[in-house]
Design an enzyme around this catalytic site. Structure first.
Site, PDB file in Angstrom:
ATOM      1  N   HIS A   1      19.054  30.042 -52.914  1.00 33.48           N
ATOM      2  CA  HIS A   1      20.165  29.079 -52.979  1.00 33.48           C
ATOM      3  C   HIS A   1      20.466  28.486 -51.604  1.00 33.48           C
ATOM      4  O   HIS A   1      21.623  28.213 -51.271  1.00 33.48           O
ATOM      5  CB  HIS A   1      21.433  29.728 -53.543  1.00 33.48           C
TER       6      HIS A   1
ATOM      7  N   TYR B   1      25.763  40.667 -52.351  1.00 35.97           N
ATOM      8  CA  TYR B   1      26.309  39.456 -51.724  1.00 35.97           C
ATOM      9  C   TYR B   1      27.103  39.798 -50.464  1.00 35.97           C
ATOM     10  O   TYR B   1      27.019  39.112 -49.451  1.00 35.97           O
ATOM     11  CB  TYR B   1      27.166  38.686 -52.743  1.00 35.97           C
TER      12      TYR B   1
ATOM     13  N   ASN C   1      25.120  30.154 -62.690  1.00 32.31           N
ATOM     14  CA  ASN C   1      23.988  29.228 -62.675  1.00 32.31           C
ATOM     15  C   ASN C   1      24.166  28.184 -63.771  1.00 32.31           C
ATOM     16  O   ASN C   1      25.051  28.308 -64.620  1.00 32.31           O
ATOM     17  CB  ASN C   1      22.679  29.987 -62.927  1.00 32.31           C
TER      18      ASN C   1
HETATM   19 FE1  HDE Z   1      22.296  35.557 -56.575  1.00 31.66          FE
HETATM   20  N1  HDE Z   1      22.188  35.788 -54.554  1.00 31.66           N
HETATM   21  N2  HDE Z   1      21.416  37.353 -56.818  1.00 31.66           N
HETATM   22  N3  HDE Z   1      22.294  35.292 -58.607  1.00 31.66           N
HETATM   23  N4  HDE Z   1      23.184  33.801 -56.355  1.00 31.66           N
HETATM   24  C1  HDE Z   1      22.620  34.910 -53.646  1.00 31.66           C
HETATM   25  O1  HDE Z   1      23.893  35.521 -51.799  1.00 31.66           O
HETATM   26  C2  HDE Z   1      21.248  38.289 -55.866  1.00 31.66           C
HETATM   27  C3  HDE Z   1      21.838  36.177 -59.525  1.00 31.66           C
HETATM   28  C4  HDE Z   1      23.683  32.987 -57.342  1.00 31.66           C
HETATM   29  O2  HDE Z   1      26.333  28.908 -53.248  1.00 31.66           O
HETATM   30  C5  HDE Z   1      22.568  35.452 -52.245  1.00 31.66           C
HETATM   31  O3  HDE Z   1      25.282  34.479 -50.386  1.00 31.66           O
HETATM   32  C6  HDE Z   1      20.771  39.520 -56.430  1.00 31.66           C
HETATM   33  C7  HDE Z   1      22.271  35.809 -60.838  1.00 31.66           C
HETATM   34  C8  HDE Z   1      24.256  31.796 -56.774  1.00 31.66           C
HETATM   35  O4  HDE Z   1      26.458  30.474 -51.721  1.00 31.66           O
HETATM   36  C9  HDE Z   1      22.002  36.857 -52.428  1.00 31.66           C
HETATM   37  C10 HDE Z   1      20.629  39.270 -57.773  1.00 31.66           C
HETATM   38  C11 HDE Z   1      22.982  34.663 -60.680  1.00 31.66           C
HETATM   39  C12 HDE Z   1      24.094  31.939 -55.400  1.00 31.66           C
HETATM   40  C13 HDE Z   1      21.864  36.945 -53.928  1.00 31.66           C
HETATM   41  C14 HDE Z   1      21.049  37.919 -58.002  1.00 31.66           C
HETATM   42  C15 HDE Z   1      22.996  34.363 -59.275  1.00 31.66           C
HETATM   43  C16 HDE Z   1      23.426  33.196 -55.170  1.00 31.66           C
HETATM   44  C17 HDE Z   1      21.883  34.585 -51.235  1.00 31.66           C
HETATM   45  C18 HDE Z   1      20.127  40.213 -58.844  1.00 31.66           C
HETATM   46  C19 HDE Z   1      23.666  33.811 -61.765  1.00 31.66           C
HETATM   47  C20 HDE Z   1      24.483  30.948 -54.332  1.00 31.66           C
HETATM   48  C21 HDE Z   1      22.964  34.063 -50.332  1.00 31.66           C
HETATM   49  C22 HDE Z   1      20.899  41.420 -58.951  1.00 31.66           C
HETATM   50  C23 HDE Z   1      24.700  34.519 -62.462  1.00 31.66           C
HETATM   51  C24 HDE Z   1      25.897  31.135 -53.891  1.00 31.66           C
HETATM   52  C25 HDE Z   1      24.179  34.664 -50.805  1.00 31.66           C
HETATM   53  C26 HDE Z   1      26.258  30.088 -52.873  1.00 31.66           C
HETATM   54  C27 HDE Z   1      23.110  33.692 -53.907  1.00 31.66           C
HETATM   55  C28 HDE Z   1      21.480  38.083 -54.523  1.00 31.66           C
HETATM   56  C29 HDE Z   1      20.983  37.308 -59.290  1.00 31.66           C
HETATM   57  C30 HDE Z   1      23.657  33.196 -58.771  1.00 31.66           C
HETATM   58  C31 HDE Z   1      20.767  37.162 -51.654  1.00 31.66           C
HETATM   59  C32 HDE Z   1      20.465  40.779 -55.669  1.00 31.66           C
HETATM   60  C33 HDE Z   1      21.999  36.558 -62.143  1.00 31.66           C
HETATM   61  C34 HDE Z   1      24.892  30.635 -57.508  1.00 31.66           C
HETATM   62  O5  HDE Z   1      22.873  37.827 -51.945  1.00 31.66           O
END
Ligand code: HDE
Length: 711
Positions: free
Chosen positions: A83, A370, A156
Site C-alpha cells: 500500500h 500495523y 480494501n
Molecule cells: Fe494490511 N498492511 N496487512 N491488509 N493494509 C499494511 O501497514 C498486513 C490486510 C491494508 O493507507 C501495512 O501501515 C498483514 C487485509 C490497508 O496506510 C502492514 C496482513 C486488509 C493498508 C500491513 C494484512 C489490509 C495496509 C503496510 C495479514 C484488508 C494501507 C504499511 C495479517 C482488510 C493503510 C502499514 C494505509 C497496510 C500488514 C492484510 C488492508 C505491513 C500482516 C486483510 C488498506 O503493516
C-alpha cells in the site's frame, strides 16, 4: 467542519476538538514571514554557500548549508511495504439513525455528530511512484476521529483476502512484489512468483476471481466499494455482542475501466485516480459512501456453509442484507501530502468501546503488525503524536520518552498508582467510556492447525463466477489469460488452470485458450466441516451490472476546432453540465478557439497531451471544424479508441461526418435531418433540435460502458 453538538459524558472527551481544529496549531503558513533556520535564526542569503573567496573552497562552518543539505538527505522515510502508493482526503461521517441495540459506540448513536474522518486509498503492490491504474486490490482505510478516540477501519475494495492466516502474509507479499533477482515487474501480479504461490495455495482462489475481475481496475476511488473484510464484533451497553461485516457503498455506483485503457492510462496519466479524487473535491463534487453493516447473531455463528472467521469468505448480501447506517463525505484535500497522506498510520487495533475483534486469524495478526511497522516507518513509538494521527480527544497516560517525543509532561508522577500526582491520570471506568474487551470465552490446546471449517476454497469462487454478467465473465477470463500468458513456467500455468477447474469447468476451459496448457483437470479439493447449510447459488449484489448509473462527475471531451458551431456546442454542453457531467474542451492548440457563429471557447487541453482514455465520453459538435477534425489522424484515433473502450460518443450536425471516417464497426449514424439516433452508445443527430440528442447522450454516459460493442 462542525463539532458534535452533543458530546458523550466521558472523562476523556471534556476538551475534544474537531480534527480541523486539532490540525490548526500544526499548520505552518509562510505568507508574510521571513525565512529562518530550524533554530530560528534569520537567513539573509540561500543561493550561495559560504566560501573562502568567490572561487575558493566551501567552509564547513556554513550551518545554513549543512542544515539545508542534511534535511534534504533525510527527506525520505521507508515506504510502506504494501500500500505504498496512496492518496487521501479529509471528510466527515454522519449517522442516519442510532443503533444502541447493536453497539454502544458513541459515534454510532449520535445523529447530531459529524465525526471527522481521514481516508487513504492505495494500490497494494506498486511502489510509491507506480501508476494508479495497475490491476490490483485497492486499500480503503478510514480513520474516524470520534469523541471516544480513533477508530480505524482499514479495509480494501475487495471483500475477501488471499489467505486465511496472517502467518502467510509475508509469503504472499514476497510472491506478488517484483521478483527478488531483478525487481521486475513493477506493480503487477502477472509474473511467475505470484502465480507459483497462488497455484500452490488454493485458499487464494476466491480472491483471485475478484482481482481478475473488473473490480481491480476501478474507474475512480469514488466509484468503488469498500469492505472491512474481517468479521468484527459490535457490543451494546448491556454487553451483548453480534458479529458484523462493514461495507462502504459508493453513491456514484461501482464502475471500472477496461484493461486496455488501464494500461494506456498508466502512461498517459500515472496519477489518474489521485487526480480524479483531488480535482473532484476541489470542484465541490464530494465523493460519498454509505456505511453498511451486515449483522449476524452469536447464535448463528455456525449457521452458514462458510466460517465467519475465514477472511476468504463473504456473507452474501442475499443471506444477510446490508443495513445502511450512515454516510461519509470527503470534502477537503490534505494541506500537505507528506505530513498527512504519508505520515498517517492506520492500525486495525484502533477501536472504540462498542467495536471489538473476533478470532479471525488474519485479523489477529494485523492487530500486531500495523503498530510494529509504524515503529520503523515513522521512526519510533511516538508516531501517534504526529498531527494527522492524534485523536481529537486529549491523551493522558504514563507512556513516555522515545524518539521525537512531542509533548512536555509536567507531572512528577509518571507511574500508576501514584499519590504524588493526586492519582492522575485517573483510570476511565467502563461506565465512563473506558474500553473493556468483550469477555469472549476462550479455551483450547496450543496447536498449529487450520480449522476444518476453513477447508472449502472453491464454493464462493464459483458463487462469484455464477453471479457475473456475461461481459464481466468475458473480462475475467481475458484478465486471467493475460496474467498467465506472462507466466513463463508452463507447470505453474497448468497448476493454476487445474485449480480453476474446481471453480467452473466453462471458466477453466475459456481461460486455457491460447496459453499453452493441457485441458484442465480439477485439483484435489476438500469440503468444510462443522458448518450449517445457509448459502446461495448466485448473488446479484456481486455483479456491477446493476449498480447505480449516473452521469454525475463524468468527464466529457468536446473535440473542437476553428469554425465549430457554438450554438450546438453550448446547448449540448449546458445539458451535460446540468446532468452533473463536466465538459472539457479539447483543441488542436490550447487557448481560444473561434466558432463559425461568432462566439469562442477556451480549449483547456490540446490533443498533444490528452487521449480519450482520460475521459468518460466524447462529443463532437458540428460546424466547419468537422472537416478539419475528420482529416486529423489523432482525432480518428481519439474516437476509435473511445469506441473500443465502449465509451459513449456523441456528434451533432457536421460533427457526424467525423465519425464516417472512423472505424466504428459499421455503427448506425443519423441520416440527413434525422433527430437523435442511438446505436450501442453512439448518439448522433443531424436535426437542429438538440434536446432529444442531449437526453440520449446523458443516458448513454450514465450507462458507463456499452459492452455490446465488444467482439
Ligand atoms: Fe494490511 N498492511 N496487512 N491488509 N493494509 C499494511 O501497514 C498486513 C490486510 C491494508 O493507507 C501495512 O501501515 C498483514 C487485509 C490497508 O496506510 C502492514 C496482513 C486488509 C493498508 C500491513 C494484512 C489490509 C495496509 C503496510 C495479514 C484488508 C494501507 C504499511 C495479517 C482488510 C493503510 C502499514 C494505509 C497496510 C500488514 C492484510 C488492508 C505491513 C500482516 C486483510 C488498506 O503493516
Amino acid at each position: 467542519m462542525t463539532t458534535s453538538k452533543k458530546t458523550p459524558a466521558t472523562a476523556a472527551t471534556s476538551t475534544a476538538q474537531t480534527k480541523d481544529e486539532a490540525l490548526a496549531p500544526a499548520r505552518r503558513d509562510p505568507a508574510g514571514q521571513h525565512m529562518n533556520t530550524d533554530h530560528g535564526v534569520g537567513i539573509p542569503h540561500t543561493d550561495d554557500s559560504l566560501r573562502g573567496g568567490p572561487r575558493g573552497p566551501t567552509l564547513l562552518e556554513d550551518f545554513h548549508l549543512r542544515e539545508k543539505i542534511t534535511r534534504f538527505d533525510h527527506e525520505r522515510i521507508p515506504e510502506r511495504a504494501v500500500h505504498a502508493r496512496g492518496s487521501a482526503a479529509h471528510g466527515y461521517f454522519e449517522l442516519y439513525k442510532p443503533i444502541p441495540e447493536l453497539t454502544k459506540a458513541a459515534f454510532l448513536n449520535d445523529t447530531t455528530a459529524r465525526t471527522p474522518v481521514f481516508v487513504r486509498f492505495s494500490t497494494v503492490v506498486g511502489s510509491r511512484g507506480s501508476a494508479d491504474t495497475a490491476r490490483d486490490v485497492r486499500g480503503f482505510a478510514t480513520k474516524f476521529y470520534t469523541q471516544e478516540g480513533n477508530f480505524d477501519l482499514v479495509g480494501n475494495n475487495i471483500p475477501v483476502f488471499f489467505i486465511q492466516d496472517g502467518i502467510k502474509f509475508p509469503d504472499l507479499v514476497h510472491a506478488v512484489k517484483p521478483e527478488p533477482h531483478h525487481e521486475m515487474p513493477q506493480a503487477a501480479s502477472a509474473h511467475d512468483t505470484f502465480w507459483d504461490f497462488a497455484s500452490l495455495v488454493p485458499e487464494t482462489t476466491h480472491m483471485l476471481m475478484w482481482v481478475m475481475s473488473d473490480r481491480a481496475i476501478p474507474r475512480s476511488f469514488s466509484r468503488m466499494e469498500g469492505f472491512g473484510v474481517h468479521t468484527f464484533r459490535l457490543v451494546n451497553a448491556a454487553g451483548k455482542s453480534v458479529f458484523v461485516k462493514f461495507h462502504w457503498k459508493p453513491l456514484l455506483g461501482v464502475h471500472s475501466l477496461v484493461w486496455d485503457e488501464a494500461q494506456e492510462l498508466a502512461g498517459r496519466d500515472a496519477d489518474f485516480h489521485r487526480r480524479d479524487l483531488w480535482e473532484s473535491i476541489e470542484r465541490g463534487e464530494f465523493p460519498q459512501w454509505e456505511l453498511g453493516v451486515q449483522v449476524v447473531s452469536e447464535a448463528d455463528e455456525m449457521a452458514f456453509d462458510f466460517d465467519l472467521l475465514d477472511a476468504t469468505k463473504i456473507i452474501p448480501e442475499e443471506l444477510v442484507p446490508v443495513q445502511r447506517i450512515g454516510r461519509m463525505t470527503l470534502d477537503r484535500n490534505p494541506d500537505n501530502f507528506f505530513a498527512e497522506t504519508e505520515q498517517v498510520a492506520f492500525l486495525p487495533s484502533n477501536v472504540v468501546p462498542g467495536i471489538d475483534f473476533t478470532n479471525d486469524p488474519l485479523l489477529q495478526a494485523r492487530l500486531f503488525s500495523y503498530q510494529d511497522t509504524q515503529l520503523t516507518r515513522l521512526g519510533g513509538p511516538n508516531f501517534a503524536q504526529i498531527p494527522i494521527n492524534r485523536p481529537v480527544v486529549p491523551v493522558h497516560n504514563h507512556q513516555q520518552d522515545g524518539f521525537m517525543q512531542q509533548t512536555v509532561p509536567t507531572t512528577r508522577a509518571n507511574y500508576h498508582p501514584n499519590s504524588i500526582g493526586g492519582g492522575c491520570p485517573m483510570l476511565t471506568p467502563e461506565k465512563a467510556g473506558g474500553f473493556a474487551h468483550f469477555p469472549q470465552r476462550v479455551e483450547g490446546q496450543k496447536i498449529r492447525e487450520r480449522s476444518a471449517s476453513f477447508a472449502d476454497h472453491y464454493s464462493q469462487a464459483t458463487l462469484f463466477w455464477n453471479s457475473m454478467s456475461e461481459p464481466e465473465k468475458r473480462h475475467l477470463v481475458k484478465a486471467v489469460r493475460f496474467e498467465l500468458s506472462k507466466v513463463e513456467r508452463r507447470a505453474i500455468r497448468q497448476r493454476q488452470v487445474d485449480n480453476f477447474a474446481n471453480v467452473d469447468a466453462d471458466f477453466a476451459r475459456r481461460v486455457c485458450e491460447g496459453i499453452d496448457v493441457d485441458p484442465p483437470t480439477p485439483s484435489p479439493r476438500k469440503a468444510a466441516e462443522g458448518l450449517g447449510k445457509r448459502s446461495v447459488k448466485a448473488s446479484p449484489a456481486l455483479s456491477m451490472a446493476d449498480t447505480v448509473k449516473s452521469a454525475r462527475g463524468r468527464q466529457v471531451a468536446a473535440l473542437v476546432d476553428e469554425g465549430y458551431s457554438h450554438a450546438e456546442f453550448s446547448a449540448v454542453a449546458a445539458a451535460l453540465e446540468a446532468a452533473g457531467a463536466r465538459v472539457v474542451v479539447v483543441g488542436k492548440k490550447l487557448g481560444p478557439v473561434k466558432s463559425g457563429d461568432g462566439a469562442e471557447v477556451d480549449a483547456t487541453k490540446n490533443r498533444l497531451t490528452v487521449a480519450s482514455s482520460l475521459f468518460d465520453a466524447v462529443y463532437i459538435p458540428g460546424g466547419a471544424s468537422a472537416a478539419k477534425l475528420a482529416g486529423e489522424r489523432d482525432v480518428r484515433r481519439f474516437v476509435e479508441e473511445a469506441w473500443r473502450h465502449c465509451k459513449p460518443i456523441g456528434a451533432t450536425g457536421e460533427g457526424v461526418e467525423v465519425l464516417t471516417v472512423c472505424d466504428l464497426d459499421g455503427a448506425k449514424l443519423a441520416a440527413k435531418g434525422a433527430a437523435s439516433t442511438v446505436d450501442r452508445g453512439l448518439v448522433t443527430c443531424r436535426a437542429t433540435d438538440h434536446a432529444a440528442f442531449a437526453k440520449d447522450l446523458i443516458e448513454a454516459i450514465a450507462k458507463h460502458r456499452h459492452w455490446e460493442r465488444e467482439r
